[in-house]
Enzyme design. Structure first.
Site, mmCIF file in Angstrom:
data_model
loop_
_atom_site.group_PDB
_atom_site.id
_atom_site.type_symbol
_atom_site.label_atom_id
_atom_site.label_comp_id
_atom_site.label_asym_id
_atom_site.label_seq_id
_atom_site.Cartn_x
_atom_site.Cartn_y
_atom_site.Cartn_z
ATOM 1 N N GLY A 1 0.820 -1.208 0.000
ATOM 2 C CA GLY A 1 0.000 0.000 0.000
ATOM 3 C C GLY A 1 0.848 1.248 0.000
ATOM 4 O O GLY A 1 2.054 1.183 -0.220
ATOM 5 N N ASN A 2 0.207 2.377 0.222
ATOM 6 C CA ASN A 2 0.935 3.649 0.278
ATOM 7 C C ASN A 2 0.272 4.575 1.289
ATOM 8 O O ASN A 2 -0.758 4.235 1.851
ATOM 9 C CB ASN A 2 1.012 4.284 -1.120
ATOM 10 C CG ASN A 2 -0.365 4.619 -1.659
ATOM 11 O OD1 ASN A 2 -1.038 5.502 -1.160
ATOM 12 N ND2 ASN A 2 -0.791 3.863 -2.669
#
Ligand code: CTP
Ligand code: CA
Length: 230
Positions: free
Chosen positions: A33-34
């Site tokens: 993810g980020n």
């Protein structure tokens, strides 16, 4: 302060905005993810709705944010789901804004079961596959008069400053407008304020002073309204 009334200059305009950050699964419990909070995309949706637009917000994994009043909200998780949702919206939208942080890569293989560690087997290596570039696809499929807007979070490096990278990215993507945020050292990600530039395909470069994400949103919608008048 008394909020100033917003113009109703997006009345009858259909906009689709992506927000948040996609998650690319490794196994049933883990993902790549980020750190996108989604705040900028939500601010864009809220302001567009206040200015009269018909808004769809395609959103992935934001921090807890109130749903923008008057917007239709579509929840997605992976880049591929966001891609499908944005293409569906593109069929009828006048304006498309890719404010989401879309994962460039996904794990090539998604394990059906939780990946286990073992003293007898070597540690796993994650192989990645490239995700489709949604913004580039939207530009390629663009209908006559449709406005397509991209975002870029850039840090300078030895090959150039934030603006140099952004000018190259705008050309490469072919979008009508690119919002450039300078990131790093606590700037932009998850914060309440943003600053940067708004670059137009026609060469216009508008500096965006440090301010609330709603102010950046207003600057962007002003530019979109100007483009649509042409
Ligand atoms: N974007 C997209 N699909 C992707 C990756 C990015 O639509 N698979 C969009 C983002 O939503 C953003 C713009 O493209 O509007 C720029 O994203 P950015 O990550 O800055 O650009 P990239 O082309 O992925 O280049 P980089 O190698 O710098 O990450
Ligand atoms: Ca990227």
């Amino acid at each position: 302060a008394v909020p100033k009334a917003l113009p109703r200059d997006l009345e009858g305009v259909r906009v689709a905005i992506s927000a948040g950050g996609t998650r690319e699964p490794l196994d049933p419990v883990r993902y790549l993810g980020n750190r996108s909070s989604g705040k900028q995309g939500y601010a864009l949706a809220r302001v567009a709705a206040q200015r009269g637009a018909e808004v769809t917000l395609v959103t992935a994994h934001t921090v807890a944010l109130p749903e923008p009043a008057g917007a239709k909200v579509v929840h997605v998780s992976t880049a591929e789901e966001m891609r499908q949702a944005m293409h569906a919206e593109a069929a009828s939208a006048d304006v498309l804004v890719m404010a989401a942080a879309v994962a460039d890569f996904r794990p090539s293989n998604r394990a059906d079961h939780k990946i286990k560690k073992s003293d007898d087997a070597p540690d796993p290596v994650v192989e990645l596959a490239r995700n489709a570039d949604i913004l580039a696809e939207l530009v390629r499929n663009r209908a006559q008069g449709q406005v397509v807007v991209g975002f870029a979070a850039e840090t300078g490096d030895d090959k150039g400053g934030v603006l140099d990278h952004a000018r190259v990215k705008l050309k490469r993507k072919g979008a009508d407008l690119l919002v450039v945020n300078a990131v790093g050292e606590g700037k932009a990600f998850g914060t309440e304020d943003n600053s940067g530039w708004l670059l137009g395909a026609d060469g216009t470069e508008i500096p965006i002073p440090l301010g609330a994400k709603a102010e950046l949103a207003s600057t962007l919608w002003d530019a979109v309204v100007t483009l649509m008048k042409r």
